[in-house]
Write a protein that holds these residues in place. Sequence first.
Motif, short mmCIF file in Angstrom:
data_model
loop_
_atom_site.label_atom_id
_atom_site.label_comp_id
_atom_site.label_asym_id
_atom_site.label_seq_id
_atom_site.Cartn_x
_atom_site.Cartn_y
_atom_site.Cartn_z
N ASP A 120 30.06 41.76 31.68
CA ASP A 120 30.30 43.02 32.37
C ASP A 120 30.82 42.83 33.78
N LEU A 121 30.23 41.86 34.49
CA LEU A 121 30.64 41.67 35.88
C LEU A 121 30.68 40.17 36.13
N VAL A 122 31.66 39.72 36.93
CA VAL A 122 31.74 38.29 37.24
C VAL A 122 31.85 38.09 38.76
N TRP A 123 31.34 36.96 39.19
CA TRP A 123 31.49 36.53 40.59
C TRP A 123 32.68 35.58 40.60
N ILE A 124 33.69 35.93 41.36
CA ILE A 124 34.95 35.21 41.22
C ILE A 124 35.67 35.16 42.56
N ASN A 125 36.49 34.17 42.78
CA ASN A 125 37.49 34.23 43.85
C ASN A 125 38.50 33.09 43.71
N GLY A 126 39.48 33.10 44.59
CA GLY A 126 40.44 32.00 44.68
C GLY A 126 41.27 31.81 43.43
N LEU A 167 41.48 41.26 33.87
CA LEU A 167 40.53 42.07 34.63
C LEU A 167 40.79 43.56 34.49
N TYR A 168 39.71 44.31 34.60
CA TYR A 168 39.76 45.77 34.58
C TYR A 168 40.05 46.26 36.00
N GLY A 169 40.85 47.31 36.10
CA GLY A 169 41.07 47.82 37.45
C GLY A 169 42.38 48.57 37.57
N PRO A 170 42.73 48.93 38.80
CA PRO A 170 41.95 48.75 40.03
C PRO A 170 40.70 49.64 40.02
N PHE A 171 39.62 49.13 40.60
CA PHE A 171 38.38 49.89 40.53
C PHE A 171 37.69 50.09 41.89
N THR A 172 38.13 49.38 42.94
CA THR A 172 37.36 49.48 44.19
C THR A 172 37.36 50.89 44.76
N GLN A 173 38.43 51.67 44.46
CA GLN A 173 38.48 53.04 45.00
C GLN A 173 37.39 53.91 44.38
N LEU A 174 36.76 53.45 43.29
CA LEU A 174 35.70 54.23 42.64
C LEU A 174 34.35 54.03 43.32
N LEU A 175 34.24 53.01 44.17
CA LEU A 175 32.94 52.66 44.72
C LEU A 175 32.72 53.35 46.07
N PRO A 176 31.74 54.24 46.16
CA PRO A 176 31.51 54.98 47.42
C PRO A 176 31.24 54.03 48.59
N ASN A 177 30.47 52.97 48.38
CA ASN A 177 30.14 52.07 49.48
C ASN A 177 31.37 51.30 49.96
N TYR A 178 32.29 51.03 49.04
CA TYR A 178 33.53 50.36 49.44
C TYR A 178 34.34 51.30 50.32
N ARG A 179 34.47 52.56 49.86
CA ARG A 179 35.29 53.53 50.62
C ARG A 179 34.70 53.78 52.00
N PHE A 231 34.00 37.68 45.77
CA PHE A 231 34.22 38.99 45.16
C PHE A 231 33.49 39.11 43.82
N VAL A 232 33.37 40.35 43.35
CA VAL A 232 32.98 40.57 41.95
C VAL A 232 34.10 41.33 41.26
N ALA A 233 34.28 41.04 39.97
CA ALA A 233 35.33 41.70 39.20
C ALA A 233 34.80 42.05 37.82
N ILE A 234 35.51 42.92 37.13
CA ILE A 234 35.07 43.40 35.81
C ILE A 234 36.10 42.95 34.77
N PRO A 235 35.66 42.26 33.69
CA PRO A 235 36.61 41.82 32.67
C PRO A 235 37.27 42.98 31.94
N PHE A 236 38.45 42.73 31.40
CA PHE A 236 39.20 43.76 30.67
C PHE A 236 38.41 44.31 29.48
#
Lengths: 305, 424
Positions: free
Chosen positions: B123-129, B141-153, B328-333
């Motif tokens: 469901d969620l992965v810790w990823i970068n680089g 990856l699934y996305g873009p999704f950061t705009q959905l997160l209130p804490n990110y905004r 970062f964290v990301a969500i698989p497709f």
Amino acid sequence: MSYPRRPLPTAFADRRRVAFRLAPLLVFFAMTVGVGLVHAVLQSLALAGPPALDPARETMSRWYAYHELLTRPDLLRSLGHTVYVAAVSAVGCVALGSVGAYLLWRAPDWVRRAGAVYRLPIILPHIVVAFITVLFWSETGLVASLLRAAGVVRGTAAVPRVLFAGHGVGPILAYVYKGFPFVMLMSLGVLDRVPERLVTTATMLGAGPVRVFGAVVLPLLAPLLNQLFIILFLYALGGFDIPWILGASRPQMIPMTVYALYFQGSLADRSIAMAALVLLAATAGLFVVVYARIARRLSARERPV
Amino acid sequence: MNGTIHTGARGASGTAVAVLWLAAFLACLPVARLVAGGSGETTRRDWSSADFGEIAAAARGTAVRFYMWGGSDSVNAWVDGYVATEMADRFGVEVVRVPMDASVFVNRLLTEKQAGQSRGTIDLVWINGENFRTARQADLLYGPFTQLLPNYRRYVDPATAETDAGFPVEGYEAPWGRAQFNFDVDTARAPDYPTSFAALREWVRDHPGRFTYPQPPDFTGSAFIRQAFYAVTGGHEQYLGGFDADLFARRAPALWEYLNAIEPYLWQGGESYPRDLAALDALFERGAVDFTMSFTQTSAASRIANGRYPPSVESFVMAEGSLFNTHFVAIPFNAPNTAGALVLADFLLSPEAQLSKNRLENWGDFTVLAMDRLPQDVRERFAALDLGDATVSLSELARTAVPEIPSEYWEALERGWDEQVRLR
């Protein structure tokens, strides 16, 4: 599960029935091992696997992976080193195990009973054996500490390097420690069925313990030892846990190389990893055939004696 | 099929054979499924225009499988403890942590993509680089999704998470921590420790067997050679404009020369390298070497606090610069629980979680939130955090921080190290 007791089937019809009853098992093996092997071969030829992200990959030949494998000196050296470690380990296990079994078999009862602790490594997982080896033989391990305490060496830099050096002693120590008790256990099982009078006769005819071992015990154990050698050799050839803990960076044992190529390399490297596995499987298969043929010829030569 | 077999055999053994056939058939199902290309479950919701309340409602009562590097006990304990408890209390979501190296789950996702498996297990992965770049290039990856997160905004300055090692993020991963490379040294054993790559070369030569680094492509080992690359080839600026093969070919030999010059004086005479950071940490704890390294600024301080390291251990950074990056964290497709993953990604960005993560006794990982966007009281709590005596001062960390170069360089360096250093 209970099967009716009756003589072993020899007629063709019976044989067919046995084959039929074994078929579920065979289908299972064909589906798992077979599919895996076929898939590995396909991936090694880039006929299956992920779409290559590297555009250059598209223009490469089908045999790219094998070409890389056979032309990169480090990969061939890895394969050679792994065969060497596996062979030395298996020889060590069989030699130590058969002699150990003989000594224990000839020993008085109380020694035999106390000697039963030899079985301990059989139940230990390979990974535990690897850690025990580190505990004993690392530069800060028990042996080095004893040497330092005894004043033989000073400081950690002066301790001779046993582990993580290119000569493969670390994995060999671990494989022998893990494997020789297994050889002892199996050998004792055979020896316990050997009539005492064989040894008595040999001794009366003037044979010493070494002669008895070579002329009486070893021929009796030979078929078993051949099989054990094959089993231990093949395990060490493909085993991952011990090289993971004890393997050197250079030369690297092939299971580690395959892991690095598959999981840490680029996508094009995955086909090389698969080619290395296919080559390893072929080496193993070839080894079994050659070894069995040699062993059969040797025993055939011995039979008339 | 089973019927004919049953009549073909007799009595008890016939039943046994039938059972065996059935077992074989069942055992083959997963293989057949894999070959055929997975199940066709495609009815999943598209959350891209959903409001967070809807997402949280859909996530309630589900489990999120969070795949992440598992090499640090304190990180694991924080996720299993604080994160799991809070997620259960606040959102009714169960967090299942699965330890796995990023390169391994990226490989798994590639295989699943190839097999057309539209419903995965992650469901969620810790990823970068480089792993993020591979994942994006293969569209994993699934996305873009950061705009959905209130804490990110609310709290993240998008400029600070625009690229990941030179690769555009484009909303496909949410930042959750900032790491900076540190060396840890036991000053009781190495009081004269070097604080620049130039001095390190001399020090290692004078103290054979007391220094080593994890074998690249281990993440930390790879970062070590990257920093050395900056230091011995005249700084990172020249590499920031994208991968330049000619430039790399001209510059890299100086690095190989440096690493090969120290190799005979490394642990085990450079014949072997610790296979990963955990192996180096173990050597350091056993006293076999005097240095270890880490991407957690407070790693030494927290290990001193819990008794793993003696108080004589100190963190330091090299004068030429110390790598600084965002994770970062990301969500698989094919994540089976996208809603749960979104809720967890948002929670990890909440001021409470970021504060808790930053605490020395938890993990000590630095925050990604923009201080000027936080309420006054939260800002004060961040300022009041005790980061331990062994930790490098924030001003020195800021002064020496150098950015990551494009991840194509990472791979080129790892490959080059294998050929030019390991196999030499």
